[in-house]
Design an enzyme around this catalytic site. Structure first.
Site, PDB file in Angstrom:
ATOM      1  N   HIS A 134       0.778  -1.249   0.000  1.00 48.99           N
ATOM      2  CA  HIS A 134       0.000   0.000   0.000  1.00 48.99           C
ATOM      3  C   HIS A 134       0.807   1.295   0.000  1.00 48.99           C
ATOM      4  O   HIS A 134       0.234   2.361   0.249  1.00 48.99           O
ATOM      5  CB  HIS A 134      -0.906   0.052   1.243  1.00 48.99           C
ATOM      6  CG  HIS A 134      -2.042  -0.911   1.208  1.00 48.99           C
ATOM      7  ND1 HIS A 134      -1.886  -2.276   1.239  1.00 48.99           N
ATOM      8  CD2 HIS A 134      -3.379  -0.717   1.156  1.00 48.99           C
ATOM      9  CE1 HIS A 134      -3.057  -2.894   1.194  1.00 48.99           C
ATOM     10  NE2 HIS A 134      -3.997  -1.965   1.148  1.00 48.99           N
ATOM     11  N   GLY A 185      -0.231  -2.663  -5.877  1.00 48.41           N
ATOM     12  CA  GLY A 185      -1.211  -3.747  -5.772  1.00 48.41           C
ATOM     13  C   GLY A 185      -2.587  -3.220  -5.435  1.00 48.41           C
ATOM     14  O   GLY A 185      -3.593  -3.870  -5.695  1.00 48.41           O
ATOM     15  N   HIS A 186      -2.658  -2.000  -4.866  1.00 44.36           N
ATOM     16  CA  HIS A 186      -3.978  -1.404  -4.597  1.00 44.36           C
ATOM     17  C   HIS A 186      -4.046  -0.077  -5.344  1.00 44.36           C
ATOM     18  O   HIS A 186      -3.483   0.925  -4.922  1.00 44.36           O
ATOM     19  CB  HIS A 186      -4.197  -1.173  -3.106  1.00 44.36           C
ATOM     20  CG  HIS A 186      -5.637  -0.827  -2.783  1.00 44.36           C
ATOM     21  ND1 HIS A 186      -6.371   0.101  -3.484  1.00 44.36           N
ATOM     22  CD2 HIS A 186      -6.472  -1.316  -1.832  1.00 44.36           C
ATOM     23  CE1 HIS A 186      -7.590   0.182  -2.992  1.00 44.36           C
ATOM     24  NE2 HIS A 186      -7.689  -0.661  -1.995  1.00 44.36           N
ATOM     25  N   HIS A 260     -10.727  -7.637  -6.172  1.00 44.32           N
ATOM     26  CA  HIS A 260     -11.106  -6.746  -5.065  1.00 44.32           C
ATOM     27  C   HIS A 260     -11.865  -5.554  -5.624  1.00 44.32           C
ATOM     28  O   HIS A 260     -11.414  -4.896  -6.576  1.00 44.32           O
ATOM     29  CB  HIS A 260      -9.813  -6.319  -4.369  1.00 44.32           C
ATOM     30  CG  HIS A 260     -10.006  -5.452  -3.175  1.00 44.32           C
ATOM     31  ND1 HIS A 260     -10.199  -4.086  -3.260  1.00 44.32           N
ATOM     32  CD2 HIS A 260     -10.045  -5.742  -1.859  1.00 44.32           C
ATOM     33  CE1 HIS A 260     -10.328  -3.587  -2.048  1.00 44.32           C
ATOM     34  NE2 HIS A 260     -10.250  -4.563  -1.180  1.00 44.32           N
ATOM     35  N   GLU A 312     -13.018  -9.514  -0.693  1.00 42.39           N
ATOM     36  CA  GLU A 312     -13.637  -8.180  -0.615  1.00 42.39           C
ATOM     37  C   GLU A 312     -14.010  -7.691  -2.016  1.00 42.39           C
ATOM     38  O   GLU A 312     -13.792  -6.538  -2.391  1.00 42.39           O
ATOM     39  CB  GLU A 312     -12.693  -7.159   0.029  1.00 42.39           C
ATOM     40  CG  GLU A 312     -12.336  -7.458   1.460  1.00 42.39           C
ATOM     41  CD  GLU A 312     -11.584  -6.311   2.100  1.00 42.39           C
ATOM     42  OE1 GLU A 312     -10.391  -6.142   1.821  1.00 42.39           O
ATOM     43  OE2 GLU A 312     -12.211  -5.574   2.897  1.00 42.39           O
ATOM     44  N   GLU A 328     -18.829  -3.724   0.266  1.00 42.40           N
ATOM     45  CA  GLU A 328     -18.126  -2.754   1.108  1.00 42.40           C
ATOM     46  C   GLU A 328     -18.557  -1.321   0.781  1.00 42.40           C
ATOM     47  O   GLU A 328     -18.724  -0.972  -0.399  1.00 42.40           O
ATOM     48  CB  GLU A 328     -16.617  -2.895   0.909  1.00 42.40           C
ATOM     49  CG  GLU A 328     -15.802  -1.957   1.769  1.00 42.40           C
ATOM     50  CD  GLU A 328     -14.310  -2.144   1.612  1.00 42.40           C
ATOM     51  OE1 GLU A 328     -13.875  -3.145   1.017  1.00 42.40           O
ATOM     52  OE2 GLU A 328     -13.574  -1.253   2.075  1.00 42.40           O
ATOM     53  N   CYS A 330     -16.846   1.352   0.773  1.00 41.57           N
ATOM     54  CA  CYS A 330     -15.860   1.984  -0.125  1.00 41.57           C
ATOM     55  C   CYS A 330     -16.092   1.599  -1.580  1.00 41.57           C
ATOM     56  O   CYS A 330     -15.794   2.380  -2.483  1.00 41.57           O
ATOM     57  CB  CYS A 330     -14.443   1.560   0.247  1.00 41.57           C
ATOM     58  SG  CYS A 330     -13.790   2.306   1.722  1.00 41.57           S
ATOM     59  N   CYS A 408     -11.099   2.121   6.466  1.00 41.32           N
ATOM     60  CA  CYS A 408     -11.101   2.796   5.153  1.00 41.32           C
ATOM     61  C   CYS A 408     -12.445   3.440   4.865  1.00 41.32           C
ATOM     62  O   CYS A 408     -12.528   4.512   4.269  1.00 41.32           O
ATOM     63  CB  CYS A 408     -10.764   1.795   4.065  1.00 41.32           C
ATOM     64  SG  CYS A 408     -11.721   0.282   4.198  1.00 41.32           S
ATOM     65  N   CYS A 409     -13.551   2.802   5.295  1.00 39.47           N
ATOM     66  CA  CYS A 409     -14.881   3.271   4.890  1.00 39.47           C
ATOM     67  C   CYS A 409     -15.314   4.570   5.551  1.00 39.47           C
ATOM     68  O   CYS A 409     -15.795   5.476   4.845  1.00 39.47           O
ATOM     69  CB  CYS A 409     -15.914   2.187   5.161  1.00 39.47           C
ATOM     70  SG  CYS A 409     -15.636   0.656   4.265  1.00 39.47           S
TER      71      CYS A 409
HETATM   72  O1  FUB Z   1      -6.561  -2.136   1.582  1.00 34.17           O
HETATM   73  C1  FUB Z   1      -7.046  -0.810   1.791  1.00 34.17           C
HETATM   74  C2  FUB Z   1      -8.536  -0.858   2.001  1.00 34.17           C
HETATM   75  O2  FUB Z   1      -8.803  -1.631   3.158  1.00 34.17           O
HETATM   76  C3  FUB Z   1      -9.284  -1.541   0.877  1.00 34.17           C
HETATM   77  O3  FUB Z   1      -9.655  -0.648  -0.157  1.00 34.17           O
HETATM   78  C4  FUB Z   1     -10.505  -2.041   1.618  1.00 34.17           C
HETATM   79  O4  FUB Z   1     -11.199  -3.068   0.932  1.00 34.17           O
HETATM   80  C5  FUB Z   1      -9.896  -2.534   2.910  1.00 34.17           C
HETATM   81  O5  FUB Z   1      -9.380  -3.839   2.758  1.00 34.17           O
HETATM   82 ZN    ZN Z   2     -13.689   0.509   3.056  1.00 32.08          ZN
END
Ligand code: FUB
Ligand code: ZN
Length: 643
Positions: A134, A185-186, A260, A312, A328, A330, A408-409
């Protein structure tokens, strides 16, 4: 919010600071977000150590070890706070922001690197695991916060810190000699670098975003190489496949949504942003294919996406679980971001209808009416005691939580609500597009002059929208009004004279082209009867059931209104349904009433299986908006009823 767009056919959103949403459905939520949610989230960020991690004082063995994605939680709160400041000056909030920024500035390394986990916890491991850790994701959220802060306050304090970090990243990653051919990766940094380009005009950041988008999924696979370099077996990845992070093939070859859900949405936002900024049609075409995959085969009725907790994210087409639906918060927010970007590229009500559906349902269910607790997962049915969502422990059962280990949300909801005005209007040359209906006053630049555009409406509780158009001086331009896909009989008048909606509607927008004068009036009536909605026959878990929808709002049954065993209720085809504004419910909410049938002998036959035919008796049902569930007594909830 969408990055600036620079090619002829695209629209530009009217930014939230020009759109004052007052009162009504959204005005109340935006106010609650500012007065309750932002302070609560700041306290959580302080209490959990996410902000103080930037003091870089943590030592092994101490509590609150700075986690690899804490920076993103802080950044999203900073972004939300900046949006809020732009419309509501608040010295205390501005001071809190300035204090965090000062800590980040002090923490930043000489080469520009900025990450509270790696600097304090494992400085030698930075940039060694892009697949899982991340770093670029956090950098992206910090960049979004920096751009929001700069626009809100004119201060470059965070923007300058982030430009130094982005310069470091551009000296580290890329296709050039000596650079790492890595990417995150994200996904998130891609859209963020386009925003940084928009704020600074520095082409380096757009080139960096373009590189990250183009490099993704190419072989030899970077994540495999970096795992080997760490001495690990690449197959032992946290998630075995690269579909999980949409790095299985180059993005232009992708046609089916996989992996994801939040990662996917942020990637598609980045693709749409790079397409808009560079005019790259191949990226926009890929987005359009993926849009069909998501919204025609993998989106729940609430605009929720990503049905499974295991990744997720996504599974297969038409997989629509209800009790275990993960969806989720997010992810629904990411869908709103993506839909908004697609809408700027091509004004088509399909994008705005999905954006509206997610906003009123799958996003808003993520925060309590009081703005003080949150859902991470948003199931479409709950039954007390069910195994349900075993994700991060009991938090994810059917009650909202004040915070999460992975938070995160909550700040994501906060930043979307604080900038909601940016999703209502777009302009392009001498065209003004109205995407969302809500009471507001907007100052909109159209063809070189400011047009004051005012909406008065009780939407979504009624579909009567009264607008006034006031250009500073009379001018000819087009006002294009979205005619929602759920509305079958819209009526329109201008200064009291009827206009044929059908004759002027293209791609779901009724285009009124005339010479406008100060105080001209538009009245749009969008009848919103209660609709019975059925699912595609391939949506096995919900086919044969019925959901109630009224305008943009999806409804659900709650035990508190209808008693236990909601699954004993059937809503036969001919059931009489009506709607009524309940003034005392959540400040005024339209509920749906109806006469249904309830299984009478359910309790009598103790046999687990029996040939005894069910007996039914009449029963009254009350359904409330799905976004308002779990704000009263705990209990069962059900969106999809038996028919
Ligand atoms: O990995 C960062 C955030 O945390 C992701 O976007 C959400 O799904 C949660 O896993
Ligand atoms: Zn979230």
């Amino acid at each position: 919010m969408t990055a600036t767009t620079n090619h002829a056919t695209a629209c530009a959103p009217v930014l939230f600071n020009k759109v004052r949403i007052k009162g009504g459905f959204w005005g109340r939520r935006i106010d609650t977000n500012r007065r309750t949610t932002l302070p609560i989230e700041y306290k959580q960020l302080k209490d959990t150590g996410r902000i103080d991690a930037w003091k870089l004082k943590w030592k092994p063995g101490q509590p609150n070890e700075p986690h690899i994605f804490w920076d993103s939680d802080v950044a999203k709160w900073m972004e939300a706070a900046a949006y809020s400041l732009r419309c509501h000056p608040d010295r205390k909030l501005e001071k809190q922001l300035d204090e965090v920024i000062a800590m980040m500035k002090k923490a930043q390394l000489k080469d520009g690197y900025l990450n509270s986990h790696y600097i304090a916890v494992e400085p030698k491991k930075r940039w060694t695991n892009l697949r899982d850790c991340h770093e670029l994701y956090c950098a992206g959220h910090l960049a979004e916060a920096a751009v929001a802060h700069y626009h809100a306050t004119g201060k470059r304090t965070l923007l300058d810190v982030m430009c130094r970090y982005a310069d470091h990243i551009s000296r580290t990653f890329g296709a050039g000699r000596g650079l790492k051919r890595g990417y995150c990766g994200h996904e998130e940094v891609e859209l963020a670098m386009v925003k940084l380009f928009g704020a600074t005009g520095n082409r380096r950041y757009l080139d960096l975003a373009t590189y990250f988008i183009n490099e993704r999924g190419h072989k030899p696979h970077y994540f495999t190489q970096e795992a080997v370099a760490r001495g690990e077996d690449p197959k032992k990845a946290h998630h075995q496949t690269y579909e999980y992070c949409q790095a299985h093939v180059p993005v232009r070859e992708q046609s089916k949504v996989v992996g994801h859900s939040v990662r996917a949405m942020y990637l598609y936002c980045g693709m749409a942003d790079v397409a808009a900024a560079t005019g790259d049609k191949s990226l926009l075409d890929a987005c359009k294919r993926l849009w069909q995959s998501v919204t025609r085969r993998q989106m729940h009725i609430t605009g929720g996406i990503g049905p499974t907790a295991s990744n997720e994210g996504f599974t297969t087409d038409y997989d629509m679980p209800v009790e275990t639906a993960y969806l989720e918060t997010c992810a629904a927010i990411g869908l709103v971001f993506w839909a908004h970007r697609m809408l700027q590229a091509e004004v088509d009500s399909d994008y705005a209808d999905v954006m509206e559906r997610a906003l009123y349902n799958g996003v808003l269910s993520g925060v309590s009416f009081k703005g003080d607790s949150f859902f991470y997962a948003n199931p479409l049915a709950v039954y007390p005691g069910m195994s349900g969502l075993q994700y991060n422990g009991p938090d994810y059962h059917y009650r909202r939580s004040g915070w999460f280990g992975c938070a995160c949300c909550p700040p994501n909801v906060a930043r979307l609500l604080a900038s909601l005005g940016s999703y209502a209007y777009s302009t392009r040359r001498n065209e003004l597009y109205v995407h969302l209906y809500a009471g507001n006053r907007a100052d909109i630049e159209v063809d070189g002059q400011t047009v004051v555009f005012v909406q008065e409406t009780g939407y979504p509780w009624d579909g009567d929208v009264r607008m006034t158009v006031s250009p500073r001086k009379p001018a000819a331009f087009t006002v294009a009004l979205r005619i929602p896909g759920w509305c079958r009989s819209a009526r329109l008048s201008v200064n009291g004279r009827g206009v044929s909606v059908k004759a002027i509607t293209r791609k779901g927008y009724a285009r009124i082209r005339r010479r406008w004068e100060r105080g001209d009036r538009i009245e749009l009536v969008l009848p919103m009867p209660v609709e019975r909605v059925l699912a595609h026959p391939r949506a096995r878990q919900v086919c044969g059931r019925v959901a109630l929808v009224r305008g943009p709002v999806v409804y659900c049954l709650e035990q508190t209104d209808n008693g236990p065993e909601l699954n004993d209720i059937r809503l036969p085809r001919g059931a009489k349904l009506g709607s009524k504004l309940e003034k005392r419910l959540f400040g005024g909410t339209v509920v749906v009433h109806g006469t249904a049938l309830r299984r009478a002998n359910a309790g009598r036959t103790n046999a687990l299986y029996s040939a005894a035919p069910p007996e039914y008796v009449k029963t009254r049902i009350t359904a409330i908006p799905y976004c308002l569930w779990a704000n009263r007594e705990p209990g069962e909830m059900l969106v999809w009823m038996r028919e």
